[in-house]
Design a protein around this motif. Sequence first.
Motif, PDB file in Angstrom:
ATOM      1  N   CYS A 354      34.705  68.038 -33.931  1.00  0.00           N
ATOM      2  CA  CYS A 354      35.246  67.952 -35.487  1.00  0.00           C
ATOM      3  C   CYS A 354      35.830  66.466 -35.677  1.00  0.00           C
ATOM      4  O   CYS A 354      36.736  66.107 -34.845  1.00  0.00           O
ATOM      5  CB  CYS A 354      36.184  69.077 -35.660  1.00  0.00           C
ATOM      6  N   SER A 355      35.280  65.270 -36.355  1.00  0.00           N
ATOM      7  CA  SER A 355      35.523  64.154 -36.540  1.00  0.00           C
ATOM      8  C   SER A 355      37.063  64.303 -36.858  1.00  0.00           C
ATOM      9  O   SER A 355      37.794  64.923 -37.589  1.00  0.00           O
ATOM     10  CB  SER A 355      34.492  63.561 -37.319  1.00  0.00           C
ATOM     11  N   ALA A 356      37.570  62.878 -36.629  1.00  0.00           N
ATOM     12  CA  ALA A 356      38.896  62.698 -36.905  1.00  0.00           C
ATOM     13  C   ALA A 356      39.021  62.752 -38.592  1.00  0.00           C
ATOM     14  O   ALA A 356      40.078  63.321 -39.124  1.00  0.00           O
ATOM     15  CB  ALA A 356      39.630  61.357 -36.361  1.00  0.00           C
ATOM     16  N   GLU A 357      38.201  62.660 -39.251  1.00  0.00           N
ATOM     17  CA  GLU A 357      38.250  62.547 -40.688  1.00  0.00           C
ATOM     18  C   GLU A 357      38.094  64.010 -41.425  1.00  0.00           C
ATOM     19  O   GLU A 357      38.690  64.196 -42.209  1.00  0.00           O
ATOM     20  CB  GLU A 357      37.059  61.635 -41.341  1.00  0.00           C
ATOM     21  N   GLN A 358      37.538  64.799 -40.694  1.00  0.00           N
ATOM     22  CA  GLN A 358      37.753  66.219 -40.966  1.00  0.00           C
ATOM     23  C   GLN A 358      38.783  67.163 -40.402  1.00  0.00           C
ATOM     24  O   GLN A 358      39.027  67.931 -41.286  1.00  0.00           O
ATOM     25  CB  GLN A 358      36.269  66.680 -40.548  1.00  0.00           C
ATOM     26  N   SER A 361      44.176  66.586 -42.515  1.00  0.00           N
ATOM     27  CA  SER A 361      44.137  66.412 -44.082  1.00  0.00           C
ATOM     28  C   SER A 361      44.833  65.018 -44.186  1.00  0.00           C
ATOM     29  O   SER A 361      45.528  64.541 -43.729  1.00  0.00           O
ATOM     30  CB  SER A 361      45.326  67.532 -44.752  1.00  0.00           C
ATOM     31  N   ASN A 362      43.770  64.144 -45.268  1.00  0.00           N
ATOM     32  CA  ASN A 362      44.288  62.783 -45.564  1.00  0.00           C
ATOM     33  C   ASN A 362      45.532  62.935 -46.288  1.00  0.00           C
ATOM     34  O   ASN A 362      46.379  61.725 -45.952  1.00  0.00           O
ATOM     35  CB  ASN A 362      43.274  62.235 -46.503  1.00  0.00           C
ATOM     36  N   LYS A 363      45.864  63.952 -47.070  1.00  0.00           N
ATOM     37  CA  LYS A 363      47.312  63.935 -47.821  1.00  0.00           C
ATOM     38  C   LYS A 363      48.450  64.252 -46.837  1.00  0.00           C
ATOM     39  O   LYS A 363      49.467  63.802 -46.982  1.00  0.00           O
ATOM     40  CB  LYS A 363      47.147  64.969 -48.929  1.00  0.00           C
ATOM     41  N   ASP A 364      48.255  65.022 -45.833  1.00  0.00           N
ATOM     42  CA  ASP A 364      49.387  65.552 -44.967  1.00  0.00           C
ATOM     43  C   ASP A 364      48.839  65.750 -43.715  1.00  0.00           C
ATOM     44  O   ASP A 364      48.621  66.809 -42.918  1.00  0.00           O
ATOM     45  CB  ASP A 364      49.674  66.689 -45.459  1.00  0.00           C
ATOM     46  N   PRO A 365      48.495  64.475 -42.998  1.00  0.00           N
ATOM     47  CA  PRO A 365      47.811  64.488 -41.630  1.00  0.00           C
ATOM     48  C   PRO A 365      48.437  65.191 -40.398  1.00  0.00           C
ATOM     49  O   PRO A 365      47.846  65.524 -39.349  1.00  0.00           O
ATOM     50  CB  PRO A 365      47.681  62.971 -41.149  1.00  0.00           C
ATOM     51  N   ASN A 366      49.788  65.679 -40.555  1.00  0.00           N
ATOM     52  CA  ASN A 366      50.413  66.323 -39.581  1.00  0.00           C
ATOM     53  C   ASN A 366      50.526  67.519 -39.706  1.00  0.00           C
ATOM     54  O   ASN A 366      51.553  68.322 -39.007  1.00  0.00           O
ATOM     55  CB  ASN A 366      51.666  65.469 -39.344  1.00  0.00           C
ATOM     56  N   ASN A 367      50.077  68.116 -40.777  1.00  0.00           N
ATOM     57  CA  ASN A 367      50.155  69.348 -41.216  1.00  0.00           C
ATOM     58  C   ASN A 367      49.252  70.545 -40.561  1.00  0.00           C
ATOM     59  O   ASN A 367      48.077  70.409 -40.747  1.00  0.00           O
ATOM     60  CB  ASN A 367      50.180  69.885 -42.822  1.00  0.00           C
ATOM     61  N   ILE A 368      49.607  71.288 -39.634  1.00  0.00           N
ATOM     62  CA  ILE A 368      48.678  72.057 -38.698  1.00  0.00           C
ATOM     63  C   ILE A 368      47.926  72.968 -39.599  1.00  0.00           C
ATOM     64  O   ILE A 368      46.725  73.558 -39.217  1.00  0.00           O
ATOM     65  CB  ILE A 368      49.613  72.815 -37.689  1.00  0.00           C
ATOM     66  N   TRP A 369      48.581  73.537 -40.572  1.00  0.00           N
ATOM     67  CA  TRP A 369      47.891  74.557 -41.701  1.00  0.00           C
ATOM     68  C   TRP A 369      46.596  73.890 -42.148  1.00  0.00           C
ATOM     69  O   TRP A 369      45.831  74.482 -42.527  1.00  0.00           O
ATOM     70  CB  TRP A 369      48.681  75.204 -42.445  1.00  0.00           C
ATOM     71  N   LEU A 370      46.566  72.693 -42.472  1.00  0.00           N
ATOM     72  CA  LEU A 370      45.531  72.014 -43.165  1.00  0.00           C
ATOM     73  C   LEU A 370      44.492  71.489 -42.065  1.00  0.00           C
ATOM     74  O   LEU A 370      43.622  70.990 -42.862  1.00  0.00           O
ATOM     75  CB  LEU A 370      45.938  70.996 -44.261  1.00  0.00           C
ATOM     76  N   ALA A 371      44.959  71.313 -41.034  1.00  0.00           N
ATOM     77  CA  ALA A 371      43.871  70.783 -40.075  1.00  0.00           C
ATOM     78  C   ALA A 371      42.796  72.029 -39.839  1.00  0.00           C
ATOM     79  O   ALA A 371      42.917  73.118 -39.995  1.00  0.00           O
ATOM     80  CB  ALA A 371      44.749  70.535 -38.503  1.00  0.00           C
TER      81      ALA A 371
END
Length: 494
Positions: A354-358, A361-371
Motif C-alpha cells: 500500500c503506497s505511502a500516498e494511499q 490521509s493527505n489532510k490528516d496524515p497521523n489519523n489512524i482511522w483514516l489510514a
Amino acid sequence: MSETPVLDQIIKNVRIVRPLQDVIELLDLGIKDGKFAQIASNISADTAKEVFDGKNLLAFPGVVDAHMHVGIYQSLDKDAVTETKAAAMGGVTSSLNYIRTGQYYLNKGGSYRDFFPEVLALSAGNFFVDYGYHIAPIASQHIDEIPLLFEEHGISSFKIFMFYGGYGLHGLSDQQNLFLMINKEERYDFAHFEFIMRGLTRLMEKHPEARESISLSLHCEVAEILNAYTKIVENDSSLSGLHAYSAARPPHSEGLAICIASYLANETNCANINLLHLSSRKAMEAALTMQTAFPHINFRREVTVGHLLLDVDTPNGIWAKVNPPIRPRADVEYLWQAVLNNQVDWIVSDHACCSAEQKRSNKDPNNIWLAKSGFGGTEYLLSGVFSEGSKRGMSYNQMAKLLSWNPSRRFGLLKKGDIAVGYDADLVLVNPCESFVVSAAESESQQGYTPFEGVELTGRVKSTFLRGNLIYNNGQVLGSPTGRYLKRPSRVST
C-alpha cells in the motif's frame, strides 16, 4: 557402470537446512531440469555445466510465503513485478495470494468463471517467483463454482473474511454490499460461511485423493464487536495510533470469531481449517481450545512476521496499521512462546503493498482511522524469523519447517518445501552472521516505506534460486520474471 548424468548446475559448499532433520550438513547440490537431482559431498565439478560456490552459507528451502495480497492496491500485473522482486530478495520462491471479487483487486463482481481467467492473464509473465491463489467465495453463486475452480484451475484453498459483512476494510462502514459487489438481498454472514464449508466438504468427498490439500482459511474477527468498540475508542482521547486501533479491534473479537468458525467447521464436517494471522494471546488460546474441543478437525494456526516483530509502541505507527491489529508487547511475546512450543504451523508476511500516498490521509496524515490497512514485508520474512527466532533458541530446521515445509504440505505444493531429490530446486542462501538495518530505500517493493524501518536483523539473504535459476544475488534481482502458476495439488516427480 553407467556414466554420471550431466547436471545443469552444482551448488557447492552449502550447509543444508532441512525441515525434518536436526542436523546441518555441508554438502553439494546437483540440479537437473529445475530439480534437485543429487545431494552429496564433493560432487565433481566436471559433471555439471555450471558451478556456483555457496561459500559455506546456510541453504534453506525456498520460502513458501503462503499469505500475500498481490494486486490489492495497484494493478495486479504491475504489483506482481515489483512485489515478487521483493519476495525474491527475501528468499521467497513461492507466493500464495488471497484474492476475491469486489472493490480493490480487479474491482469487479460476478462469477469466478469469468473473473479468474482474467487474474491468470494479468499474472502471466509478471511474477519473479512461482505463484498461486487462494479464493474467497463472496457471493452465493461462488459456492457452486468451487468444483470448477479446483478442477480447472487447481485452486484447493479458499477464504472467509469473517468481519466483511458488517464492517469496512479500514474501519466503520454501512456500505458492505457495495464494497463486496453483491446484490442487496445477499448476506455475507455466518450462514454464508456455513454454506461455504458445506461446499468444501462436498469437494473433499468428490476428490478424496486431494482431501489433505483442500482447506478453508479464515480471517477471524466479529463485525459487531469491531463496530461497537470502534465507536467507543474513537471518542476516547486518551488513545491514539496503534494503541487505539488495537483497542478498537479487541483480541476477544478474534477469540469469539475463532470459536464460531470452529463450531461451524464441526457442524459441516469441514475437515481442514486454517486460522489466519493470529495476533493475540486470546486468539491463540481460543485456537488451542478449539483444537481440543474438536480434535477431528485438522486445524492449522498462522502468525505473521509483522505480529512477531512489531508492537503498538513501534515508532512507525501509522505505517503498521493492519487487520487484525498490531498488539501490545505481551501479546507479541505470547505468540513467540507459541512458536517455540510448536503451536504455530507457519509464519507468513501477509504482504499487501500500500503506497505511502494511499496509506495516509493527505489532510490528516497521523489519523489512524483514516489510514488504509495493510503493508508489505515479504522481503523481511525469512530474516525476521531468523533474527528473532535465533535470539530465542529456535533451530534452523524449525525455521525451515515453519517457512517452507508446513505451508507447502497444507496447500498442495508437494514439489516445494524441502531440499531433497525430485523436489523443485528452490533454494535460499543465508549468511547467519551478517546483520543489516531495514531500510525501505533498499527494497524492490514499490511501497516506499516500511513499518520495519530501522529494525536491525541478523541473517541476510545472499542468493535465491527458483527451480535452479539464480533470481537474486548479492543485492540484485536478476533477469526477467520466470515464475510459473502453481496448479494444486502438484506431485513430486521421481
